[in-house]
Design a protein around this motif. Structure first.
Motif, PDB file in Angstrom:
ATOM      1  N   UNK A 166       0.749  -1.084   0.139  1.00  0.00           N
ATOM      2  CA  UNK A 166      -0.016  -0.049   0.080  1.00  0.00           C
ATOM      3  C   UNK A 166       0.814   1.370   0.115  1.00  0.00           C
ATOM      4  N   UNK A 167       0.298   2.265  -0.567  1.00  0.00           N
ATOM      5  CA  UNK A 167       1.210   3.582  -0.582  1.00  0.00           C
ATOM      6  C   UNK A 167       0.024   4.752  -0.300  1.00  0.00           C
ATOM      7  N   UNK A 168       0.466   5.930   0.290  1.00  0.00           N
ATOM      8  CA  UNK A 168      -0.231   6.802   0.281  1.00  0.00           C
ATOM      9  C   UNK A 168       0.655   8.324   0.557  1.00  0.00           C
ATOM     10  N   UNK A 169       0.432   9.384   0.431  1.00  0.00           N
ATOM     11  CA  UNK A 169       0.864  10.662   0.400  1.00  0.00           C
ATOM     12  C   UNK A 169       0.353  11.415   1.646  1.00  0.00           C
ATOM     13  N   UNK A 170       1.103  12.121   2.323  1.00  0.00           N
ATOM     14  CA  UNK A 170       0.925  12.873   3.758  1.00  0.00           C
ATOM     15  C   UNK A 170       1.871  13.897   3.582  1.00  0.00           C
ATOM     16  N   UNK A 171       1.567  14.956   3.764  1.00  0.00           N
ATOM     17  CA  UNK A 171       2.284  16.305   3.953  1.00  0.00           C
ATOM     18  C   UNK A 171       3.579  16.385   2.885  1.00  0.00           C
ATOM     19  N   UNK A 172       3.531  15.750   1.867  1.00  0.00           N
ATOM     20  CA  UNK A 172       4.452  16.194   0.755  1.00  0.00           C
ATOM     21  C   UNK A 172       5.164  14.796   1.001  1.00  0.00           C
ATOM     22  N   UNK A 173       5.034  13.633   1.862  1.00  0.00           N
ATOM     23  CA  UNK A 173       5.981  12.532   1.634  1.00  0.00           C
ATOM     24  C   UNK A 173       5.289  11.173   1.333  1.00  0.00           C
ATOM     25  N   UNK A 174       5.841  10.361   0.602  1.00  0.00           N
ATOM     26  CA  UNK A 174       5.048   8.892   0.147  1.00  0.00           C
ATOM     27  C   UNK A 174       5.358   7.992   1.000  1.00  0.00           C
ATOM     28  N   UNK A 175       4.491   7.369   1.700  1.00  0.00           N
ATOM     29  CA  UNK A 175       4.586   6.116   2.705  1.00  0.00           C
ATOM     30  C   UNK A 175       4.326   4.982   2.022  1.00  0.00           C
ATOM     31  N   UNK A 176       5.094   3.959   1.998  1.00  0.00           N
ATOM     32  CA  UNK A 176       4.676   2.730   1.356  1.00  0.00           C
ATOM     33  C   UNK A 176       4.937   1.703   2.492  1.00  0.00           C
ATOM     34  N   UNK A 177       3.854   0.855   2.537  1.00  0.00           N
ATOM     35  CA  UNK A 177       3.842  -0.359   3.297  1.00  0.00           C
ATOM     36  C   UNK A 177       3.924  -1.494   2.777  1.00  0.00           C
ATOM     37  N   UNK A 178       4.513  -2.662   3.411  1.00  0.00           N
ATOM     38  CA  UNK A 178       4.428  -3.991   2.852  1.00  0.00           C
ATOM     39  C   UNK A 178       3.973  -4.741   4.165  1.00  0.00           C
ATOM     40  N   UNK A 179       2.854  -5.531   3.943  1.00  0.00           N
ATOM     41  CA  UNK A 179       2.255  -6.285   5.162  1.00  0.00           C
ATOM     42  C   UNK A 179       2.305  -7.779   4.806  1.00  0.00           C
ATOM     43  N   UNK A 180       2.792  -8.335   5.525  1.00  0.00           N
ATOM     44  CA  UNK A 180       2.637 -10.011   5.568  1.00  0.00           C
ATOM     45  C   UNK A 180       1.859 -10.417   6.767  1.00  0.00           C
ATOM     46  N   UNK A 181       0.689 -11.324   6.364  1.00  0.00           N
ATOM     47  CA  UNK A 181       0.068 -11.869   7.650  1.00  0.00           C
ATOM     48  C   UNK A 181       0.287 -13.337   7.571  1.00  0.00           C
ATOM     49  N   UNK A 182       0.413 -13.851   8.872  1.00  0.00           N
ATOM     50  CA  UNK A 182       0.559 -15.263   9.086  1.00  0.00           C
ATOM     51  C   UNK A 182      -0.342 -15.626  10.247  1.00  0.00           C
ATOM     52  N   UNK A 183      -0.469 -16.866  10.134  1.00  0.00           N
ATOM     53  CA  UNK A 183      -1.634 -17.490  11.081  1.00  0.00           C
ATOM     54  C   UNK A 183      -0.875 -18.461  11.905  1.00  0.00           C
ATOM     55  N   UNK A 184      -0.941 -17.976  13.356  1.00  0.00           N
ATOM     56  CA  UNK A 184      -0.086 -18.765  14.339  1.00  0.00           C
ATOM     57  C   UNK A 184      -1.146 -19.732  14.916  1.00  0.00           C
ATOM     58  N   UNK A 185      -1.319 -20.997  14.661  1.00  0.00           N
ATOM     59  CA  UNK A 185      -2.487 -21.838  15.012  1.00  0.00           C
ATOM     60  C   UNK A 185      -2.463 -22.105  16.650  1.00  0.00           C
ATOM     61  N   UNK A 186      -1.258 -22.295  17.075  1.00  0.00           N
ATOM     62  CA  UNK A 186      -1.133 -22.663  18.534  1.00  0.00           C
ATOM     63  C   UNK A 186      -1.509 -21.711  19.363  1.00  0.00           C
ATOM     64  N   UNK A 187      -1.255 -20.422  18.973  1.00  0.00           N
ATOM     65  CA  UNK A 187      -1.558 -19.163  19.884  1.00  0.00           C
ATOM     66  C   UNK A 187      -2.894 -18.575  19.593  1.00  0.00           C
ATOM     67  N   UNK A 188      -3.517 -19.204  18.184  1.00  0.00           N
ATOM     68  CA  UNK A 188      -4.674 -18.705  17.750  1.00  0.00           C
ATOM     69  C   UNK A 188      -4.784 -17.294  17.427  1.00  0.00           C
ATOM     70  N   UNK A 189      -3.456 -16.865  16.673  1.00  0.00           N
ATOM     71  CA  UNK A 189      -3.522 -15.487  16.584  1.00  0.00           C
ATOM     72  C   UNK A 189      -3.221 -15.057  14.858  1.00  0.00           C
TER      73      UNK A 189
END
Length: 271
Positions: A166-189
């Motif tokens: 994802x990316x978005x601009x705020x106050x003249x700066x472009x922010x970029x995020x890379x998000x990874x989701x994983x399932x921890x089944x033992x902790x149910x998280x």
């Protein structure tokens, strides 16, 4: 990638940046909440747990309700007091809180939006949340929550298969995020790793967070154990579903729980 800087949470530590990343000019979540409260006849005294920047709490206040917003982030609370005045904002941990620290009298309703309830990672923390809600509500008071749906991840992997960029601009700066989701089944998280980067030469910022994966029947069981009757528990429509809930549409009981969001309305007592 270069060595990462670390931050507790770039967005929640910077509330203005949070609001830029998640704009909500129509206050859809708050309007959905107000419709739910009206539909189920909730009284005017409301606690917004995990209130964040205060946008939803302030909207509920503007409808004529007496609202207390509670959050664990001092930065969020300071932003809320300045930019979304009206409610009383108090620091509190939703996993265990005391009514006497928040208000002089019990609440008619407690709302917990945007998966805030899922920061109760363990059974003890969930019990602490529900026990605190029970003690803070009037008899017949409502608990309204909106969150990720643990049942969605039973055989569904589309949110896990690849990083989300994802990316978005705020106050003249472009922010970029890379998000990874994983399932921890033992902790149910559901664990989230997010790396932020900008084009100004700052080192990337890596942050980690997690949500409890609660399943509908598990949630019903926990609520019943603390004296709540479930009035509604379904996957949508809601403020973060696709398509989203629209103002003027009825808030009716739903029977499915297949989507990635879960919407809860429970009453303290027999309903």
């Amino acid at each position: 990638m270069s060595e990462h800087a670390t931050a507790r949470n770039l967005l929640t530590d910077n509330p203005a940046l949070y609001e830029a990343r998640f704009p909500d000019p129509d206050r859809l979540a708050a309007r959905w909440t107000e419709e739910v409260l009206r539909t189920h006849g909730a009284g005017p005294h409301v606690l917004d747990l995990g209130c964040g920047t205060g946008r939803d709490a302030a909207h509920l206040h503007a409808t004529g309700r007496t609202v207390v917003g509670a959050d664990l982030s001092d930065a969020m609370l300071a932003h809320a007091r300045t930019h979304h005045p009206g409610p009383r904002y108090v620091r509190a941990d939703l996993r265990r809180f005391r009514l006497t620290d928040l208000a002089a009298q019990p609440f008619d309703a407690i709302v917990c939006l945007d998966s805030a309830l899922l920061y109760c990672h363990t059974n003890d923390e969930l019990d602490g949340f529900l026990d605190s809600c029970r003690r803070a509500l009037t008899p017949g008071g409502l608990l309204v929550a909106e969150m990720r749906n643990g049942a969605f991840f039973l055989g569904r992997t589309e949110l896990l298969d690849a990083p989300q960029i994802r990316g978005f601009a705020w106050e003249g700066t472009v922010y970029r995020s890379v998000t990874t989701l994983t399932v921890d089944r033992a902790a149910q998280l559901l664990r989230r790793r997010r790396v932020w980067s900008t084009e100004d030469g700052s080192p990337p910022v890596e942050q980690h967070s997690a949500w409890r994966l609660l399943f509908p029947q598990e949630l019903r069981y926990a609520l019943a154990a603390h004296g709540f009757t479930v009035l509604d528990l379904h996957d949508g429509p809601g403020p973060r579903t696709e398509p989203p809930w629209r103002a003027g549409s009825a808030v009716l009981p739903g029977g499915s729980a297949d989507g990635d969001r879960l919407h809860l309305v429970a009453r303290l007592g027999d309903g």
